[in-house]
Design a protein around this motif. Structure first.
Motif, PDB file in Angstrom:
ATOM      1  N   ALA A  78       0.841  -1.206   0.000  1.00  0.00           N
ATOM      2  CA  ALA A  78       0.000   0.000   0.000  1.00  0.00           C
ATOM      3  C   ALA A  78       0.874   1.254   0.000  1.00  0.00           C
ATOM      4  O   ALA A  78       0.592   2.228  -0.719  1.00  0.00           O
ATOM      5  CB  ALA A  78      -0.934  -0.003   1.203  1.00  0.00           C
ATOM      6  N   GLU A  79       1.947   1.219   0.795  1.00  0.00           N
ATOM      7  CA  GLU A  79       2.852   2.379   0.820  1.00  0.00           C
ATOM      8  C   GLU A  79       3.577   2.543  -0.515  1.00  0.00           C
ATOM      9  O   GLU A  79       3.787   3.656  -0.995  1.00  0.00           O
ATOM     10  CB  GLU A  79       3.880   2.219   1.956  1.00  0.00           C
ATOM     11  N   LEU A  80       3.948   1.418  -1.109  1.00  0.00           N
ATOM     12  CA  LEU A  80       4.616   1.468  -2.413  1.00  0.00           C
ATOM     13  C   LEU A  80       3.689   2.105  -3.450  1.00  0.00           C
ATOM     14  O   LEU A  80       4.116   2.927  -4.265  1.00  0.00           O
ATOM     15  CB  LEU A  80       5.031   0.051  -2.830  1.00  0.00           C
ATOM     16  N   LEU A  81       2.405   1.732  -3.373  1.00  0.00           N
ATOM     17  CA  LEU A  81       1.429   2.292  -4.315  1.00  0.00           C
ATOM     18  C   LEU A  81       1.375   3.815  -4.177  1.00  0.00           C
ATOM     19  O   LEU A  81       1.404   4.538  -5.180  1.00  0.00           O
ATOM     20  CB  LEU A  81       0.043   1.671  -4.071  1.00  0.00           C
ATOM     21  N   ASP A  82       1.315   4.292  -2.935  1.00  0.00           N
ATOM     22  CA  ASP A  82       1.255   5.742  -2.731  1.00  0.00           C
ATOM     23  C   ASP A  82       2.508   6.429  -3.257  1.00  0.00           C
ATOM     24  O   ASP A  82       2.440   7.436  -3.955  1.00  0.00           O
ATOM     25  CB  ASP A  82       1.096   6.062  -1.236  1.00  0.00           C
ATOM     26  N   GLU A  83       3.672   5.865  -2.914  1.00  0.00           N
ATOM     27  CA  GLU A  83       4.914   6.546  -3.286  1.00  0.00           C
ATOM     28  C   GLU A  83       5.133   6.533  -4.805  1.00  0.00           C
ATOM     29  O   GLU A  83       5.555   7.530  -5.390  1.00  0.00           O
ATOM     30  CB  GLU A  83       6.116   5.923  -2.543  1.00  0.00           C
ATOM     31  N   VAL A  84       4.816   5.397  -5.422  1.00  0.00           N
ATOM     32  CA  VAL A  84       4.978   5.306  -6.882  1.00  0.00           C
ATOM     33  C   VAL A  84       4.003   6.252  -7.582  1.00  0.00           C
ATOM     34  O   VAL A  84       4.366   6.954  -8.536  1.00  0.00           O
ATOM     35  CB  VAL A  84       4.792   3.841  -7.357  1.00  0.00           C
ATOM     36  N   SER A  85       2.757   6.305  -7.083  1.00  0.00           N
ATOM     37  CA  SER A  85       1.775   7.196  -7.709  1.00  0.00           C
ATOM     38  C   SER A  85       2.209   8.650  -7.560  1.00  0.00           C
ATOM     39  O   SER A  85       2.140   9.435  -8.511  1.00  0.00           O
ATOM     40  CB  SER A  85       0.395   7.014  -7.064  1.00  0.00           C
ATOM     41  N   GLN A  86       2.677   8.996  -6.355  1.00  0.00           N
ATOM     42  CA  GLN A  86       3.156  10.368  -6.145  1.00  0.00           C
ATOM     43  C   GLN A  86       4.291  10.708  -7.095  1.00  0.00           C
ATOM     44  O   GLN A  86       4.306  11.761  -7.722  1.00  0.00           O
ATOM     45  CB  GLN A  86       3.670  10.530  -4.705  1.00  0.00           C
ATOM     46  N   PHE A  87       5.250   9.774  -7.191  1.00  0.00           N
ATOM     47  CA  PHE A  87       6.404  10.093  -8.030  1.00  0.00           C
ATOM     48  C   PHE A  87       6.028  10.124  -9.512  1.00  0.00           C
ATOM     49  O   PHE A  87       6.595  10.902 -10.291  1.00  0.00           O
ATOM     50  CB  PHE A  87       7.586   9.153  -7.766  1.00  0.00           C
ATOM     51  N   ALA A  88       5.051   9.303  -9.889  1.00  0.00           N
ATOM     52  CA  ALA A  88       4.557   9.353 -11.270  1.00  0.00           C
ATOM     53  C   ALA A  88       3.982  10.742 -11.546  1.00  0.00           C
ATOM     54  O   ALA A  88       4.229  11.337 -12.609  1.00  0.00           O
ATOM     55  CB  ALA A  88       3.507   8.270 -11.490  1.00  0.00           C
ATOM     56  N   ASN A  89       3.254  11.296 -10.558  1.00  0.00           N
ATOM     57  CA  ASN A  89       2.726  12.659 -10.717  1.00  0.00           C
ATOM     58  C   ASN A  89       3.848  13.691 -10.773  1.00  0.00           C
ATOM     59  O   ASN A  89       3.769  14.666 -11.525  1.00  0.00           O
ATOM     60  CB  ASN A  89       1.756  12.986  -9.573  1.00  0.00           C
ATOM     61  N   VAL A  90       4.888  13.469  -9.989  1.00  0.00           N
ATOM     62  CA  VAL A  90       6.048  14.370 -10.028  1.00  0.00           C
ATOM     63  C   VAL A  90       6.650  14.387 -11.440  1.00  0.00           C
ATOM     64  O   VAL A  90       6.925  15.445 -12.008  1.00  0.00           O
ATOM     65  CB  VAL A  90       7.114  13.937  -8.994  1.00  0.00           C
ATOM     66  N   LEU A  91       6.831  13.205 -11.996  1.00  0.00           N
ATOM     67  CA  LEU A  91       7.422  13.127 -13.341  1.00  0.00           C
ATOM     68  C   LEU A  91       6.546  13.855 -14.356  1.00  0.00           C
ATOM     69  O   LEU A  91       7.041  14.608 -15.201  1.00  0.00           O
ATOM     70  CB  LEU A  91       7.617  11.661 -13.754  1.00  0.00           C
ATOM     71  N   LYS A  92       5.235  13.625 -14.244  1.00  0.00           N
ATOM     72  CA  LYS A  92       4.328  14.336 -15.161  1.00  0.00           C
ATOM     73  C   LYS A  92       4.490  15.839 -14.997  1.00  0.00           C
ATOM     74  O   LYS A  92       4.528  16.573 -15.988  1.00  0.00           O
ATOM     75  CB  LYS A  92       2.878  13.961 -14.855  1.00  0.00           C
ATOM     76  N   GLY A  93       4.609  16.268 -13.740  1.00  0.00           N
ATOM     77  CA  GLY A  93       4.775  17.696 -13.449  1.00  0.00           C
ATOM     78  C   GLY A  93       6.051  18.272 -14.057  1.00  0.00           C
ATOM     79  O   GLY A  93       6.144  19.466 -14.337  1.00  0.00           O
ATOM     80  N   LEU A  94       7.042  17.427 -14.252  1.00  0.00           N
ATOM     81  CA  LEU A  94       8.292  17.883 -14.874  1.00  0.00           C
ATOM     82  C   LEU A  94       8.234  17.790 -16.399  1.00  0.00           C
ATOM     83  O   LEU A  94       9.233  17.977 -17.084  1.00  0.00           O
ATOM     84  CB  LEU A  94       9.477  17.060 -14.346  1.00  0.00           C
ATOM     85  N   GLY A  95       7.055  17.453 -16.884  1.00  0.00           N
ATOM     86  CA  GLY A  95       6.879  17.438 -18.337  1.00  0.00           C
ATOM     87  C   GLY A  95       7.151  16.100 -18.995  1.00  0.00           C
ATOM     88  O   GLY A  95       7.230  16.014 -20.217  1.00  0.00           O
ATOM     89  N   VAL A  96       7.296  15.028 -18.195  1.00  0.00           N
ATOM     90  CA  VAL A  96       7.546  13.713 -18.791  1.00  0.00           C
ATOM     91  C   VAL A  96       6.244  13.155 -19.351  1.00  0.00           C
ATOM     92  O   VAL A  96       5.235  13.074 -18.648  1.00  0.00           O
ATOM     93  CB  VAL A  96       8.135  12.731 -17.758  1.00  0.00           C
TER      94      VAL A  96
END
Ligand code: 6R9
Length: 649
Positions: A118-136
């Motif tokens: 469950a924690e992995l899901l949260d962290e991966v989802s957050q970081f996926a959003n971070v990457l999108k935010g950087l224009g990936v």
């Protein structure tokens, strides 16, 4: 090297007679005990793989065609859609296993972190959003250059979640190697750390990342995980702390449905030329292959097993058997940051006892090092939780196999000697622990669904004795190409023998049909299980202003399998120390490629047509007597080199 050491190595394989059938006790709970899977796959390999893809992988859209095979291009599960991060995380959380531990991470200094699914899901989802935010965006390449920390896996999975292929570069590679790989992939974002722990000290990564960004052209943003606490230089607007970006990021990020044949990642590996190849792996076939092999080769019971693979995520073994296979199977793993001898030579055994590791996967070179440190190190710990042992990366000599079996496995754990490559994506040749009688030093048989054949120089199949290892049928995890170089893909793997994949390895079939892998037959060395190209090291040496010519060979080494040996001709009037040349190679490629010995010589043995005689240089480096040198242009140089090698030994 003495003759005695030599026969304990690869030559000893030929004489090995001992056999180890699976115990009755092991067979009681084993996933596979008979030949059913082999029989099924032999009947119809496509149907066999299709069954695995259905049973082991979750698809958002079913495929239309199992295999589209137009040599050398294979497409698996054509038309199907899925997301690999969904398969590795969400589906386990949805099945009520959110509280199950995904990683017991152990830092080298002794700090720890436990991460549930469950924690992995949260962290991966957050970081996926971070990457999108950087224009990936989907299809953009992301470079990862990290120590062995959980964020490395998070970064890979976040890329997979949004369909951005990652390219992980081993943290031990130099800034120049990183820059070359960034440029080749034209990556937009680089994820790194300030530093990581190794042998009790912080090794900085950010300076090399900075240099690589300077030396390459495509990186727009650098995300830096704080791990080492070391001071770092900062480029405003380009550099971002991971923890700061994560603070504001949402934990909601729907996994992107990807086409089965969309690129999942690139991983660079050494070939026979100086330029590393960006090996391409795609989505549906790769996750099917890694999930299947991780389950059956290790006899995985995801509810109870604790799996530990000691590889680094910078290599294919870390991709397939730390990140993708084990997480797709929903099991609990150990991930360790550092070296096996910090603070003591028993660190691995302490970790096995602490986390009750039941399946342990490591490299022969590590086992030979443990042998040197002595059986008293593992004897300090209770290793009775272990039930399956594995090896990968190079041939294992029978002596090391037996030591592993007795001193780590307590005499009752099956050993799976797994042969495969960056290019194959997952394990290809290996015992199945409940079904296969093993022989120390033999990887035994191709897995169900894999067809391996030996051929001679004229491409005739060999049923008994030595030959070149080839694969005659496509497999789901196979590479789909070399990034940006379809011609090299065809030339390297598909042109040496018609209609076959040529692995670059020599092997032998014994009277019982067992396969014995004997090492590379091309200009690729295998040092501690790492692939290093002789040409790449030669190029690094001649890039030094004092060097006129260089010849590099891999010589047998009792611990590292092979060792890099270099012969160097200096430019007229140049004066440089051997240590300087060794450091130069480390800074050009990375410390793993540093020659063990460099011999400065006025000349190199060449044929009359001017070809450097590498075979002979290997004989010299390995201390063998040189026979006939009449084809040599100047045979006196060999005497001179032999004298130097003898003096150095
Ligand atoms: C997974 C990995 C691939 C090369 C391969 C071969 C050697 C790997 C082996 C083995 C004998 C084994 N190799 N496993 N040789 N027995 N069980 O190591 O990938 O780094 O691409 O290296 O390693 O020579 O061709 P990679």
């Amino acid at each position: 090297m003495s003759d005695e050491q030599h026969t304990s190595g690869i030559e000893a394989l030929a004489d090995e007679q001992r056999t180890f059938p699976p115990s009755e006790d092991f067979k009681k709970t084993a996933l596979t005990v008979g030949t059913e899977m082999y029989d099924e796959a032999a009947q119809d390999d496509e149907a066999f793989w299709a069954r695995q893809a259905t049973e082991l992988v979750s698809w958002s859209k079913p495929w239309d065609t199992v295999l589209d095979w137009q040599l050398p291009d294979a497409k698996w599960f054509v038309g199907g859609e899925l997301n690999v991060s969904y398969n590795c995380i969400d589906r386990h959380v949805e099945a009520g296993k959110g509280d199950k531990v995904a990683f017991h991470w152990e830092g080298e200094p002794g700090d720890t972190r436990t991460i549930t699914y469950a924690e992995l899901l949260d962290e991966v989802s957050q970081f996926a959003n971070v990457l999108k935010g950087l224009g990936v965006e989907q299809g953009d390449r992301v470079n990862i250059y990290m120590p062995m920390i959980p964020e490395a896996a998070v970064a890979m999975l976040a890329c997979a979640r949004i369909g951005a292929p990652h390219s992980v570069v081993f943290g031990g590679f130099s800034s120049q190697s990183l820059a070359d790989r960034i440029d080749d992939a034209q990556a937009k974002v680089l994820i790194t750390a300030d530093g990581g722990y190794r042998r009790g000290e912080v090794f900085p990564l950010k300076p090399a990342a900075d240099e690589a960004c300077e030396a390459s052209s495509s990186i727009e943003h650098v995300v830096v995980v704080k791990r080492g606490g070391n001071d770092v230089a900062w480029v405003d607007g380009r550099d971002h702390w991971y923890h700061e970006l994560m603070e504001g990021a949402s934990t909601e990020c729907a996994p992107e449905p990807m086409d089965s044949e969309d690129l999942l990642f690139l991983l660079y590996t050494s070939g026979t030329t100086g330029t590393p190849k960006g090996i391409m792996h795609t989505t549906g076939g790769y996750i099917t292959h890694t999930t299947f092999t991780h389950k059956y080769v290790f006899d995985l019971k995801p509810e109870t097993d604790i799996f530990w693979c000691t590889a680094d995520v910078g290599w294919i073994t870390g991709h397939s058997y730390i990140v993708y296979g084990p997480l797709s199977n929903g099991c609990t793993q150990v991930m360790y940051e550092g070296v096996p001898n910090h603070p003591g030579n028993d660190r691995f055994w302490e970790i096995i006892e602490k986390y009750q590791v039941s399946i342990f996967y490591t490299a022969p070179t590590a086992i030979r090092t443990f042998m040197k440190w002595g059986a008293e190190e593992p004897a300090k710990h209770d290793l009775s939780s272990l039930r399956v042992l594995g090896t990968v990366g190079e041939p294992i000599n029978p002596e090391a196999w037996i030591w592993y079996h007795e001193n780590i496995g307590g005499g009752n754990c099956p050993i799976v000697d797994t042969w495969w490559q960056t290019e194959t994506g997952g394990i290809m040749i290996s015992p199945l622990p409940g079904a296969t009688t093993t022989k120390p030093g033999s990887a035994t048989f191709p897995l169900p669904g894999v067809t391996a054949k030996l051929v001679d120089d004229e491409a005739n199949e060999v049923d008994n004795g030595g030959g070149y290892l080839t694969l005659t049928r496509p497999w789901p995890g196979m590479l789909r190409g070399i990034w940006g170089d379809p011609e090299r893909f065809r030339d390297t793997y598909w042109s040496r023998f018609p209609d076959r994949y040529f692995a670059g390895d020599g092997a032998k079939l014994d009277d019982d049909g067992y396969l014995w892998l004997l090492g590379r037959v091309d200009d690729v060395m295998n040092v501690s299980g790492h692939r290093i190209s002789t040409t790449e090291v030669e190029s690094a040496l001649v890039s030094h202003p004092a060097v006129a010519e260089a010849a590099v060979v891999g010589a047998d080494d009792a611990t590292t399998g092979q060792a890099v040996m270099a012969y160097v001709i200096l430019r007229g009037g140049a004066d440089v120390g051997v240590e300087d040349l060794r450091s130069h190679v480390a800074s050009e490629i990375g410390a793993i490629a540093k020659p063990k010995a460099i011999f400065i010589t006025p000349d190199l043995p060449k044929t009359r047509s001017g070809k450097i005689m590498r075979r002979l240089l290997r004989d010299v480096a390995e201390g063998r007597n040189i026979g006939d040198t009449t084809t040599l242009a100047d045979s006196s140089i060999v005497d001179e080199l032999q004298a130097k090698a003898a003096a150095a030994a």
